[in-house]
Design a protein around this motif. Sequence first.
Motif, mmCIF file in Angstrom:
data_model
loop_
_atom_site.group_PDB
_atom_site.id
_atom_site.type_symbol
_atom_site.label_atom_id
_atom_site.label_comp_id
_atom_site.label_asym_id
_atom_site.label_seq_id
_atom_site.Cartn_x
_atom_site.Cartn_y
_atom_site.Cartn_z
ATOM 1 N N GLU A 1 0.845 -1.188 0.000
ATOM 2 C CA GLU A 1 0.000 0.000 0.000
ATOM 3 C C GLU A 1 0.879 1.236 0.000
ATOM 4 O O GLU A 1 1.805 1.361 0.807
ATOM 5 C CB GLU A 1 -0.927 0.018 1.215
ATOM 6 C CG GLU A 1 -1.917 1.173 1.179
ATOM 7 C CD GLU A 1 -2.977 1.072 2.258
ATOM 8 O OE1 GLU A 1 -3.175 2.074 2.977
ATOM 9 O OE2 GLU A 1 -3.581 -0.016 2.395
ATOM 10 N N VAL A 2 0.589 2.150 -0.929
ATOM 11 C CA VAL A 2 1.337 3.385 -1.066
ATOM 12 C C VAL A 2 0.346 4.538 -1.111
ATOM 13 O O VAL A 2 -0.473 4.621 -2.036
ATOM 14 C CB VAL A 2 2.197 3.401 -2.346
ATOM 15 C CG1 VAL A 2 2.992 4.702 -2.447
ATOM 16 C CG2 VAL A 2 3.125 2.202 -2.388
ATOM 17 N N GLU A 3 0.357 5.381 -0.101
ATOM 18 C CA GLU A 3 -0.518 6.558 -0.050
ATOM 19 C C GLU A 3 -1.981 6.180 -0.265
ATOM 20 O O GLU A 3 -2.714 6.825 -1.012
ATOM 21 C CB GLU A 3 -0.077 7.594 -1.095
ATOM 22 C CG GLU A 3 1.348 8.077 -0.909
ATOM 23 C CD GLU A 3 1.807 8.958 -2.053
ATOM 24 O OE1 GLU A 3 0.975 9.256 -2.945
ATOM 25 O OE2 GLU A 3 2.984 9.351 -2.070
ATOM 26 N N VAL B 1 0.161 7.289 -8.433
ATOM 27 C CA VAL B 1 1.145 6.983 -7.408
ATOM 28 C C VAL B 1 2.447 6.594 -8.105
ATOM 29 O O VAL B 1 2.422 5.966 -9.180
ATOM 30 C CB VAL B 1 0.652 5.850 -6.477
ATOM 31 C CG1 VAL B 1 0.461 4.546 -7.236
ATOM 32 C CG2 VAL B 1 1.609 5.653 -5.313
ATOM 33 N N VAL C 1 6.162 4.679 -7.868
ATOM 34 C CA VAL C 1 6.878 3.633 -7.142
ATOM 35 C C VAL C 1 8.240 3.404 -7.801
ATOM 36 O O VAL C 1 8.463 3.785 -8.961
ATOM 37 C CB VAL C 1 6.097 2.299 -7.119
ATOM 38 C CG1 VAL C 1 4.773 2.465 -6.385
ATOM 39 C CG2 VAL C 1 5.881 1.769 -8.529
ATOM 40 N N THR D 1 8.837 -0.501 -4.112
ATOM 41 C CA THR D 1 8.707 0.308 -2.899
ATOM 42 C C THR D 1 8.129 1.675 -3.264
ATOM 43 O O THR D 1 8.126 2.069 -4.437
ATOM 44 C CB THR D 1 10.068 0.512 -2.222
ATOM 45 O OG1 THR D 1 10.943 1.187 -3.148
ATOM 46 C CG2 THR D 1 10.697 -0.817 -1.812
ATOM 47 N N PRO D 2 7.657 2.443 -2.268
ATOM 48 C CA PRO D 2 7.290 3.833 -2.548
ATOM 49 C C PRO D 2 8.474 4.591 -3.143
ATOM 50 O O PRO D 2 9.628 4.340 -2.773
ATOM 51 C CB PRO D 2 6.916 4.381 -1.164
ATOM 52 C CG PRO D 2 6.546 3.172 -0.368
ATOM 53 C CD PRO D 2 7.425 2.069 -0.862
ATOM 54 N N HIS D 3 8.216 5.485 -4.056
ATOM 55 C CA HIS D 3 9.285 6.218 -4.721
ATOM 56 C C HIS D 3 10.146 6.972 -3.697
ATOM 57 O O HIS D 3 9.645 7.646 -2.813
ATOM 58 C CB HIS D 3 8.707 7.220 -5.722
ATOM 59 C CG HIS D 3 9.747 8.073 -6.380
ATOM 60 N ND1 HIS D 3 10.807 7.552 -7.089
ATOM 61 C CD2 HIS D 3 9.893 9.441 -6.416
ATOM 62 C CE1 HIS D 3 11.556 8.537 -7.554
ATOM 63 N NE2 HIS D 3 11.031 9.689 -7.160
ATOM 64 N N SER E 1 7.215 -3.213 1.156
ATOM 65 C CA SER E 1 7.493 -3.443 -0.260
ATOM 66 C C SER E 1 6.718 -4.653 -0.751
ATOM 67 O O SER E 1 6.291 -5.500 0.020
ATOM 68 C CB SER E 1 8.993 -3.653 -0.489
ATOM 69 O OG SER E 1 9.469 -4.719 0.309
#
Length: 319
Positions: A51-53, A86, A88, A151-153, A169
């Motif tokens: 989960e990212v943002e 989003v 990544v 992973t998130p950027h 991740s």
Amino acid sequence: MSHRDFLRSRKSVLVAFLTTVAVAVPAGWRSLTADIRVDGKHLRPLQSELEVEGVRVTLAVDRPVIYTGDSVVATLRAYADTPKQVTVDLVVLRSSNYEGGRVETPSVAIDHEKLVLAAAPNGGPVVHTKIAMGTRPKDAALVDNFRIVVTPHGATPTITDHEEDPIPSAVVGVLGWSGSSLAMTIQPEGTLRAGEPGIVVVRVKNTTGRAIRRPYASLRTQISQYGYAEKPDDIAIANVDDSDGSSCTECDDEPARLAPGAVAITKFTITLPADARGKIGLLAQAFSYDGEPGPAVAGAMDVKTVDVQPAQAPSVAVK
């Protein structure tokens, strides 16, 4: 068991000392080239997500087993309650712990990509990226372990296998193979049925032209997130024990050795889930060692796709 403990518990880690032998594989022994590249797609694919943002990002690969140096296609998709974008990072890690090695080599990043995904309630547009998985070693019977990490950027990905508080991740593993120096076949005895034990026979032929220690064979059905062949929890696989777990045809007089041209036979019982359907990929590996824990002097890997039949309905007695 932690991955660190898993590595310590292995009989050996992987090392780049193997003998490459040019041999002609006799008729009836299948070529590994076609099996790994075609049948390897039927091994259980591992998928992962993060989960990212507030966006759920999924990651999958088109094949979990390759010849090292081949390419895989990673597929990403983003899901969110309301459309949004989003960003990544995708990093590919390679670990070359060759069979029989006494020193664990660290993972090395071999690719890094920045990807922008459009999220939607039912999934945004699918994003594909083709990744070259290193370069193929010149020696045979070497395994490389790859991890594709999303992973998130801007986040620093987890490089080692035992960092504390790793970055969230999505991770999918890929196993790379450099080619075989022994001949191998995998063959079920009869039909494999869901929920019922079946027998799978792995035959390894000594095509090196010299006597070697009898290879140790294993049977697995999926690739872990660290790039190792593994047995998932819902599939039971066991070696059928006939004294030392294998038998041999045309062997020399020393039980621990395999004569040139001789065949080592290992039988496994396998029980698939009761709801298993369609096809399943079976992956076998075999390595011969000069001594324990190594080095390995010869090896083989093969992949076999088999059909899974539904369990037979219980018979009903007629009065």
